[in-house]
Scaffold this motif. Structure first.
Motif, PDB file in Angstrom:
ATOM      1  N   PRO A  45       5.205  11.503  -1.051  1.00 38.02           N
ATOM      2  CA  PRO A  45       4.321  12.048  -0.005  1.00 38.02           C
ATOM      3  C   PRO A  45       3.087  11.228   0.447  1.00 38.02           C
ATOM      4  O   PRO A  45       2.655  10.471  -0.401  1.00 38.02           O
ATOM      5  N   SER A  46       2.881  11.202   1.785  1.00 40.35           N
ATOM      6  CA  SER A  46       1.685  10.580   2.117  1.00 40.35           C
ATOM      7  C   SER A  46       0.978  11.053   3.446  1.00 40.35           C
ATOM      8  O   SER A  46       1.478  12.210   4.054  1.00 40.35           O
ATOM      9  N   GLU A  51      -0.116   5.437   5.310  1.00 38.19           N
ATOM     10  CA  GLU A  51       1.112   4.770   5.806  1.00 38.19           C
ATOM     11  C   GLU A  51       1.147   3.427   5.969  1.00 38.19           C
ATOM     12  O   GLU A  51       2.023   2.673   6.059  1.00 38.19           O
ATOM     13  N   LYS A  52      -0.164   2.594   6.144  1.00 36.31           N
ATOM     14  CA  LYS A  52      -0.265   1.381   6.440  1.00 36.31           C
ATOM     15  C   LYS A  52      -0.115   0.447   5.234  1.00 36.31           C
ATOM     16  O   LYS A  52       0.052  -0.530   5.468  1.00 36.31           O
ATOM     17  N   GLU A  57       3.854   1.975  -4.988  1.00 40.16           N
ATOM     18  CA  GLU A  57       2.558   2.356  -5.975  1.00 40.16           C
ATOM     19  C   GLU A  57       1.244   2.586  -5.240  1.00 40.16           C
ATOM     20  O   GLU A  57       0.413   3.314  -5.466  1.00 40.16           O
ATOM     21  N   ASP A  58       1.056   1.892  -4.294  1.00 44.78           N
ATOM     22  CA  ASP A  58      -0.076   1.528  -3.507  1.00 44.78           C
ATOM     23  C   ASP A  58      -0.273   3.154  -2.545  1.00 44.78           C
ATOM     24  O   ASP A  58      -1.221   3.737  -2.468  1.00 44.78           O
ATOM     25  N   LYS A  59       0.896   3.374  -2.124  1.00 45.81           N
ATOM     26  CA  LYS A  59       1.044   4.795  -1.319  1.00 45.81           C
ATOM     27  C   LYS A  59       0.697   5.497  -2.432  1.00 45.81           C
ATOM     28  O   LYS A  59       0.185   6.897  -1.790  1.00 45.81           O
ATOM     29  N   LYS A  60       1.228   5.738  -3.432  1.00 48.13           N
ATOM     30  CA  LYS A  60       1.383   7.020  -4.175  1.00 48.13           C
ATOM     31  C   LYS A  60      -0.279   6.909  -4.609  1.00 48.13           C
ATOM     32  O   LYS A  60      -0.964   8.067  -4.821  1.00 48.13           O
ATOM     33  N   ILE A 134       0.576  16.249   6.190  1.00 48.15           N
ATOM     34  CA  ILE A 134       1.325  15.331   4.972  1.00 48.15           C
ATOM     35  C   ILE A 134       2.590  14.970   5.375  1.00 48.15           C
ATOM     36  O   ILE A 134       3.339  15.784   5.863  1.00 48.15           O
ATOM     37  N   TYR A 135       2.868  13.823   5.211  1.00 47.30           N
ATOM     38  CA  TYR A 135       4.314  13.505   5.272  1.00 47.30           C
ATOM     39  C   TYR A 135       4.912  13.674   4.135  1.00 47.30           C
ATOM     40  O   TYR A 135       4.681  13.221   2.998  1.00 47.30           O
TER      41      TYR A 135
END
Length: 159
Positions: A45-46, A51-52, A57-60, A134-135
């Protein structure tokens, strides 16, 4: 007459061919279900700010930081008066639906914390309502529901 025998033989052979294909298809599906990891997603989820980022793992990490910060902001912005020092960790079981809706499914809050901060549930609900869009998580190209536990550490130093 030979033509009839030929068609009957051809019909029997073609039926066996259909059955073999069906068995192969079931074997492939069974094999994929065995190797399918139901506890992992392709994309976590993001929030829009995350999103950029490119790496999974960075998004998490971005999502975990942002959701924690949003809860902290709500709790910190409210003027709470507590008469004694205490420390507690609240555990929230959160659910993000396929549409990106966030909800608390379970709250693990000690009785002492509820006594010292009577409006803790209201503040947690307010945090959920003030959460940015939240995406949802993605698994095999589909938006999926995700559940996770968020620990929130509360430390109060009375003056």
């Amino acid at each position: 007459m030979k033509v009839i025998y030929f068609f009957i033989l051809l019909l029997l052979i073609s039926c066996d061919g259909f059955e073999t294909k069906k068995l192969q298809k079931e074997a492939v599906i069974s094999e994929q279900l065995d190797t399918f990891n139901w506890n992992e997603v392709d994309q976590y989820p993001s929030f829009q700010i995350c999103e950029k980022l490119d790496a999974k793992e960075d998004k998490k990490a971005c999502f975990e930081t942002e959701i924690t910060n949003k809860f902290f902001e709500t709790l910190n912005n409210d003027s709470l008066v507590v008469n004694e020092n205490f420390s507690d960790t609240i555990y929230l079981d959160l659910l993000i639906s396929e549409l990106g809706n966030l909800s608390i499914t379970k709250r693990n809050i000690k009785a002492k914390t509820r006594i010292l901060i009577p409006k803790i549930d209201t503040l947690l609900d307010k945090s959920i309502q003030e959460m940015p869009k939240i995406y949802p998580a993605i698994k095999r190209g589909q938006q999926v529901r995700t559940k996770f536990t968020l620990p929130i550490l509360i430390e109060v130093d009375s003056l």
